[in-house]
Design a protein around this motif. Sequence first.
Motif, PDB file in Angstrom:
ATOM      1  N   ALA B  95       0.830  -1.203   0.000  1.00  0.00           N
ATOM      2  CA  ALA B  95       0.000   0.000   0.000  1.00  0.00           C
ATOM      3  C   ALA B  95       0.868   1.257   0.000  1.00  0.00           C
ATOM      4  O   ALA B  95       0.590   2.220  -0.726  1.00  0.00           O
ATOM      5  N   LYS B  96       1.934   1.232   0.799  1.00  0.00           N
ATOM      6  CA  LYS B  96       2.829   2.383   0.853  1.00  0.00           C
ATOM      7  C   LYS B  96       3.456   2.635  -0.521  1.00  0.00           C
ATOM      8  O   LYS B  96       3.488   3.764  -1.011  1.00  0.00           O
ATOM      9  N   HIS B  97       3.947   1.565  -1.122  1.00  0.00           N
ATOM     10  CA  HIS B  97       4.571   1.644  -2.436  1.00  0.00           C
ATOM     11  C   HIS B  97       3.605   2.248  -3.456  1.00  0.00           C
ATOM     12  O   HIS B  97       3.973   3.115  -4.249  1.00  0.00           O
ATOM     13  N   THR B  98       2.370   1.793  -3.422  1.00  0.00           N
ATOM     14  CA  THR B  98       1.399   2.198  -4.436  1.00  0.00           C
ATOM     15  C   THR B  98       0.836   3.592  -4.181  1.00  0.00           C
ATOM     16  O   THR B  98       0.811   4.438  -5.082  1.00  0.00           O
ATOM     17  N   CYS B 105       4.627  -2.295  -7.945  1.00  0.00           N
ATOM     18  CA  CYS B 105       5.716  -3.188  -7.610  1.00  0.00           C
ATOM     19  C   CYS B 105       6.308  -3.647  -8.950  1.00  0.00           C
ATOM     20  O   CYS B 105       5.607  -3.708  -9.961  1.00  0.00           O
ATOM     21  N   PRO B 106       7.617  -3.943  -8.984  1.00  0.00           N
ATOM     22  CA  PRO B 106       8.250  -4.278 -10.270  1.00  0.00           C
ATOM     23  C   PRO B 106       7.592  -5.482 -10.944  1.00  0.00           C
ATOM     24  O   PRO B 106       7.534  -5.540 -12.183  1.00  0.00           O
ATOM     25  N   LEU B 107       7.082  -6.415 -10.175  1.00  0.00           N
ATOM     26  CA  LEU B 107       6.422  -7.572 -10.773  1.00  0.00           C
ATOM     27  C   LEU B 107       5.153  -7.170 -11.513  1.00  0.00           C
ATOM     28  O   LEU B 107       4.929  -7.595 -12.652  1.00  0.00           O
ATOM     29  N   SER B 108       4.342  -6.352 -10.884  1.00  0.00           N
ATOM     30  CA  SER B 108       3.117  -5.889 -11.548  1.00  0.00           C
ATOM     31  C   SER B 108       3.454  -5.073 -12.781  1.00  0.00           C
ATOM     32  O   SER B 108       2.786  -5.176 -13.812  1.00  0.00           O
ATOM     33  N   ALA B 109       4.484  -4.248 -12.665  1.00  0.00           N
ATOM     34  CA  ALA B 109       4.892  -3.435 -13.812  1.00  0.00           C
ATOM     35  C   ALA B 109       5.278  -4.325 -14.983  1.00  0.00           C
ATOM     36  O   ALA B 109       4.889  -4.066 -16.130  1.00  0.00           O
TER      37      ALA B 109
END
Lengths: 207, 207
Positions: B95-98, B105-109
């Motif tokens: 949540a903080k990252h987003t 997150c790099p995986l989602s990207a």
Amino acid sequence: MTTKSANARQTRQQLIDVGADLLCRRGYTGFSYQDLARELGISKPSVHHHFAQKADLGLALCDWTEQWLRDGFAHFDQHGHNAPDKLQRYLRAAAKHTFNEHKQCPLSALHSDLAQLPDAMRARLSDLSRLEVDWVAAVFRQGLADGELQAPATASAQELAQLFIFACKGALYYARLLGREHFEQSMSLLLQQWLPDAQPAQSRTTL
Amino acid sequence: MTTKSANARQTRQQLIDVGADLLCRRGYTGFSYQDLARELGISKPSVHHHFAQKADLGLALCDWTEQWLRDGFAHFDQHGHNAPDKLQRYLRAAAKHTFNEHKQCPLSALHSDLAQLPDAMRARLSDLSRLEVDWVAAVFRQGLADGELQAPATASAQELAQLFIFACKGALYYARLLGREHFEQSMSLLLQQWLPDAQPAQSRTTL
DNA sequence: GTCTATAGCTAGATAGAC
DNA sequence: GTCTATCTAGCTATAGAC
């Protein structure tokens, strides 16, 4: 509309149809006017004649997506016997789209390109996402009322619907790489807990 | 490695660091060698000197992502008091990252750009996805064994982990548009059912 | 409504000097 | 290891003839 010839309407519609297919296969930034022109056997400026800017086509593709959603929901409502059946039809359609036709649903495709979308398209995508949540929420509301679905009293139909959709979309993303069975396992597990009269020893529900 | 100067290693590392940031903000196809060159105050060919092809940088970013994952998991393992706490730390970090840093997150990207990735990167992304599933599955296995988590006997730790991750990633996609609270509601609802001694009248767990 | 031609820009990538 | 200069290709978009 009445000022446009039948040919114009036809070409415009073909651009939308081909554009929608490319959107689902490659994403919004993944196809170009060149691709559209080649596919329809016309020139790039002819595409610009129908959609001056790519964002104009993008908004038309959002309209197309809204109709695609409404048609799908109407189909599930018409043929689904009850709430669980409607949800399973939704999941089967998503699996077919992803694994048989190798496409993303247009909503996921647009979410993937979110950072590159013009503001008008983002606003439209937000509305479309809500539209999808609203239909699933209505199915949950009906299912809970009819006793075909069960859930904690603290959970609203909308919250259940969002969890259902988010899990489905995330599972589709990952299952493109990990394999179809990972999608089906996860969604069966999620649905299972919302079905009443769970028989612990029984094998899980198939989609 | 021993044949490279300290400067080369430094520039190379800076390219990876800036590249990772751009990957998370704009996706793999969303940043260029021009962007990297501008950010580091060097020229485009200098970037090519360190990573001849963009796919070479892409694979280095996959390595960076693997380390990013391992570091995160080690941190959650070290500071998490038990399985539910580890999962909540994972969700808080996501949540903080987003929502605070406005990154994926790099995986989602990478999953977002799947259709445009070279084969080698897809294979790598597949491995990274499994790495993530494996850590969450280990947390579930521990939690189920310790009685800190409960689940249907038919569900394996791996299946639970996948559902958890898929729901999280899908929720993050949608919540970028719908709002942070939709992520938190969905994931609380999902976690809630796996916590033992559920008190029906109690308000739901906060992340 | 469609075309040819072309603008202006950016992408990934290379040659070769220093 | 970094640079200038350049290449080829792609992109969105426009001008103007037919």
